[in-house]
Design an enzyme around this catalytic site. Structure first.
Site, PDB file in Angstrom:
ATOM      1  N   GLU A   1      46.159  18.766  31.330  1.00 32.52           N
ATOM      2  CA  GLU A   1      45.301  17.730  30.972  1.00 32.52           C
ATOM      3  C   GLU A   1      44.355  17.772  32.407  1.00 32.52           C
ATOM      4  O   GLU A   1      43.140  17.334  32.250  1.00 32.52           O
ATOM      5  CB  GLU A   1      46.038  16.317  31.085  1.00 32.52           C
ATOM      6  CG  GLU A   1      45.112  15.458  30.384  1.00 32.52           C
ATOM      7  CD  GLU A   1      45.775  14.075  30.308  1.00 32.52           C
ATOM      8  OE1 GLU A   1      46.321  13.589  31.310  1.00 32.52           O
ATOM      9  OE2 GLU A   1      46.241  13.755  29.213  1.00 32.52           O
TER      10      GLU A   1
ATOM     11  N   LYS B   1      48.618   2.616  32.545  1.00 31.75           N
ATOM     12  CA  LYS B   1      47.450   2.255  33.596  1.00 31.75           C
ATOM     13  C   LYS B   1      46.321   1.421  32.963  1.00 31.75           C
ATOM     14  O   LYS B   1      45.925   0.417  33.517  1.00 31.75           O
ATOM     15  CB  LYS B   1      46.995   3.584  34.058  1.00 31.75           C
ATOM     16  CG  LYS B   1      45.819   3.487  35.125  1.00 31.75           C
ATOM     17  CD  LYS B   1      45.528   4.643  35.511  1.00 31.75           C
ATOM     18  CE  LYS B   1      44.040   4.760  36.448  1.00 31.75           C
ATOM     19  NZ  LYS B   1      43.497   6.197  36.779  1.00 31.75           N
TER      20      LYS B   1
ATOM     21  N   ARG C   1      48.844  11.098  35.397  1.00 34.47           N
ATOM     22  CA  ARG C   1      49.774  11.966  35.314  1.00 34.47           C
ATOM     23  C   ARG C   1      50.148  12.309  36.777  1.00 34.47           C
ATOM     24  O   ARG C   1      50.993  13.283  36.968  1.00 34.47           O
ATOM     25  CB  ARG C   1      49.207  13.456  34.741  1.00 34.47           C
ATOM     26  CG  ARG C   1      47.861  13.778  35.236  1.00 34.47           C
ATOM     27  CD  ARG C   1      47.045  14.948  34.339  1.00 34.47           C
ATOM     28  NE  ARG C   1      45.867  15.373  34.837  1.00 34.47           N
ATOM     29  CZ  ARG C   1      44.763  14.640  34.447  1.00 34.47           C
ATOM     30  NH1 ARG C   1      44.687  13.428  33.685  1.00 34.47           N
ATOM     31  NH2 ARG C   1      43.574  15.003  34.851  1.00 34.47           N
TER      32      ARG C   1
ATOM     33  N   HIS D   1      68.370  32.206  24.312  1.00 40.08           N
ATOM     34  CA  HIS D   1      68.907  32.401  23.158  1.00 40.08           C
ATOM     35  C   HIS D   1      67.951  32.003  21.786  1.00 40.08           C
ATOM     36  O   HIS D   1      68.159  31.595  20.708  1.00 40.08           O
ATOM     37  CB  HIS D   1      70.035  31.713  22.953  1.00 40.08           C
ATOM     38  CG  HIS D   1      71.172  31.980  23.732  1.00 40.08           C
ATOM     39  ND1 HIS D   1      71.900  33.050  23.621  1.00 40.08           N
ATOM     40  CD2 HIS D   1      71.473  31.707  24.855  1.00 40.08           C
ATOM     41  CE1 HIS D   1      72.723  33.497  24.684  1.00 40.08           C
ATOM     42  NE2 HIS D   1      72.363  32.464  25.324  1.00 40.08           N
TER      43      HIS D   1
HETATM   44  O1  F6P Z   1      45.302  10.173  26.406  1.00 40.63           O
HETATM   45  C1  F6P Z   1      45.599  10.592  28.017  1.00 40.63           C
HETATM   46  C2  F6P Z   1      45.932   9.518  28.889  1.00 40.63           C
HETATM   47  O2  F6P Z   1      44.857   8.910  29.170  1.00 40.63           O
HETATM   48  C3  F6P Z   1      46.758  10.054  30.003  1.00 40.63           C
HETATM   49  O3  F6P Z   1      45.841  10.724  30.913  1.00 40.63           O
HETATM   50  C4  F6P Z   1      47.435   9.239  30.281  1.00 40.63           C
HETATM   51  O4  F6P Z   1      48.629   9.494  31.083  1.00 40.63           O
HETATM   52  C5  F6P Z   1      48.003   8.553  29.072  1.00 40.63           C
HETATM   53  O5  F6P Z   1      47.112   8.527  28.193  1.00 40.63           O
HETATM   54  C6  F6P Z   1      48.598   7.121  29.337  1.00 40.63           C
HETATM   55  O6  F6P Z   1      47.508   6.101  29.330  1.00 40.63           O
HETATM   56  P1  F6P Z   1      48.067   4.787  30.162  1.00 40.63           P
HETATM   57  O7  F6P Z   1      48.674   4.752  31.013  1.00 40.63           O
HETATM   58  O8  F6P Z   1      46.474   4.102  30.504  1.00 40.63           O
HETATM   59  O9  F6P Z   1      48.656   4.043  28.933  1.00 40.63           O
END
Ligand code: F6P
Length: 533
Positions: free
Chosen positions: A338, A196, A253, A369
């Site tokens: 989270e 992201k 997430r 198990h």
């Molecule tokens: O460190 C947590 C986080 O920010 C998550 O919330 C997120 O999914 C992950 O890192 C990856 O972030 P990005 O998609 O910006 O690489």
């Protein structure tokens, strides 16, 4: 708001769940919900009618419905980041408009999905890359929300997987890239850099390593970028036609419904991917319309709150009896922990109670198990969430599926009923054990029982059903967050470790140690550096 539940605590903690069944011959029906092919049975918990009424009132007092509507309407409910929360827009297949800052985001969402589908189809039919070798493998590089969702879903959707093989690199440990890339041919591998922010240390390092493995900048034609920061994708060298963006109103997430789900779309094709979205959209509609008493995400959240706040159980096991949901517990761990692993309310005041359980789990029957010993006889009670399908995808292996279902039902039954010392003694006696040995062994064979569990049943794990299940859990986390009064959509708790890691990078390379490092960290650094020579 909590008082009616708090006063139930003492009675609830000693209540016999089997007695609840004796008192209500129709308890299984009264304490379950069957909607759109999903059956949620929460009768094997200590919730009674008064408890359920108090829980439903709790949801009403917390204004869950109004807050839900605010989320769907694009209000900036993620106040600490000043963002709307609209992952639901990514699966809004037929709505007219969803506004963020007065702008309808749906046209761009749909345009991006259609571009993804065009590329996915071209990869799947071999027309991409024109003139090059056919793509046989896809590597998704991402971490957290940019990894767990697609990884979980690709595994879950194996019976529908008719596209290229999918692989995932997430860990900054070079072992992950090394082992994942071993045996792959750079010329037949499509690489997706999914982040992201497009700044995450692990992902960017893995992206650079994989680009070098693929042959350097010339190989960028087989790289795709997924991010909400297109400028950073361009800086990395990936041209706009292979960049798929999404708004900052999609939390990491919660992002598998859009471009972050591209590996899933490549695996199963755009039509099945859309069916996955349709299932999630159906759950959205149910969540928005159903009254709290018959609202699946609301009930799931309330059962969790009952187990944690009334009964005092701080952990929750997710136990899918579906091997292909092997990564669902890990996915839900991020989603829940989270989102709701917080210490302050939206307004910054300290929370009066512990919000958010520890979520963990593994598929059955394997877990049986391994850690079920503690679940059955350990002193701490772990509420269990069983998940099982009526049918598998292997018609030739009916016997396996029957054994799977029998095991799933047996576990919740065992947790409920346990085994008394009288029963244990009788069983031992029947085996010819007697005297002191019987006295001693019987105590080890006692199961307290009265341990809560829920069971979620679906017909078959199709793309639609997977969409329903994931959206169900997303909304459950939302409802819990609203009731606790927290912002479920930020994650400041991951920042400190990232900052300290950046500060330690020079030290692990032989440079200066960070000022104020603890004695322990200094000693550990000394040890590691000297061992490295
Ligand atoms: O460190 C947590 C986080 O920010 C998550 O919330 C997120 O999914 C992950 O890192 C990856 O972030 P990005 O998609 O910006 O690489």
């Amino acid at each position: 708001m909590w008082k009616p539940l708090d006063v139930m605590r003492d009675a609830a903690q000693v209540r016999s769940i089997t007695a609840l069944f004796s008192e209500d011959a129709n308890r299984a029906g009264d304490f379950s919900l069957n909607t759109d092919g999903l059956l949620f049975d929460y009768s094997k918990t200590s919730i009674d009618a008064a408890g359920r009424a108090a829980l439903v009132q709790l949801a009403k007092d917390a204004d869950v419905a109004a807050k839900r509507d605010a989320m769907f309407a694009g209000e900036k409910i993620n106040v600490t980041e000043d963002r709307a929360v609209l992952h639901t827009a990514l699966r809004n297949l037929d709505g007219d408009a969803v506004l963020v800052d007065g702008e309808n985001v749906l046209p761009e969402v749909r345009e991006t999905r259609s571009r993804m589908a065009t590329l996915a189809n071209a990869v799947r039919d071999g027309s991409f890359p024109g003139g090059g070798k056919r793509i046989t493998d896809v590597v998704n590089i991402g971490i957290g929300g940019s990894d767990l969702g697609p990884l979980m879903a690709v595994l879950a959707m194996a019976p529908y997987h008719d596209g290229p093989r999918c692989h995932f690199i997430s860990n900054v440990d070079g072992a992950d890239a090394t082992d994942t890339l071993a045996g792959l041919d750079p010329e037949t591998t499509l690489v997706i850099v999914a982040s992201k922010t497009f700044t995450t240390q692990e992902t960017m390092l893995n992206a650079r390593t994989t680009l070098a493995w693929a042959g350097g900048q010339a190989a960028i034609e087989r790289f795709v970028a997924i991010s909400s920061d297109p400028a950073k994708c361009a800086e990395f060298g990936i041209p706009a036609e292979r960049v798929f963006g999404f708004g900052d109103w999609v939390g990491g997430r919660y992002s598998m419904w859009g471009p972050i789900g591209f590996s899933l779309m490549l695996a199963v094709g755009p039509t099945a991917f859309e069916s996955f979205l349709t299932g999630a959209q159906a759950m959205d509609q149910h969540f928005c319309k159903a009254e709290p008493e018959v609202n699946l995400p609301v009930l799931l959240a309330l059962v969790g709150i009952w187990n944690q706040q009334v009964c005092g159980h701080g952990s929750r096991a997710v136990l899918p009896y579906e091997q292909r949901l092997a990564r669902l517990p890990a996915y839900l761990q991020q989603l829940e922990m989270e989102s709701n692993g917080k210490r302050v309310a939206v307004d910054g005041t300290a929370l009066s109670r512990v919000a958010g359980p520890v979520v963990w789990g593994e598929p059955g029957t394997n877990g049986q198990h391994a850690f079920y010993q503690l679940i059955h006889q350990g002193r701490q009670v772990v509420p269990c969430e069983f998940i099982v399908g009526c049918e598998g995808h292997e018609p030739a292996l009916q016997e396996h599926h029957k054994a799977l279902v029998a095991n799933c039902l047996a576990q919740s039954e065992a947790l409920l009923k346990g085994r008394s010392e009288v029963e244990a003694r009788a069983q031992l006696a029947a085996k010819g054990v007697s005297g002191e040995k019987l006295d001693q062994l019987a105590r080890h064979k006692v199961f307290e029982g009265n341990r809560p569990s829920t069971t979620l049943v679906y017909k078959k794990l199709t793309p639609y059903v997977l969409g329903q299940i994931v959206a169900l859990y997303e909304h459950r986390v939302f409802v819990e967050g609203v009731i606790y009064g927290i912002n479920s959509f930020d994650q400041w708790g991951v920042e400190l470790g990232k900052e300290l890691a950046n500060g330690l990078v020079p030290a692990v390379s032989g440079g200066d140690y960070p000022e104020n490092a603890s004695g322990s960290t200094v000693a550990l650094l000394d040890h590691i550096l000297s061992a490295q020579g």
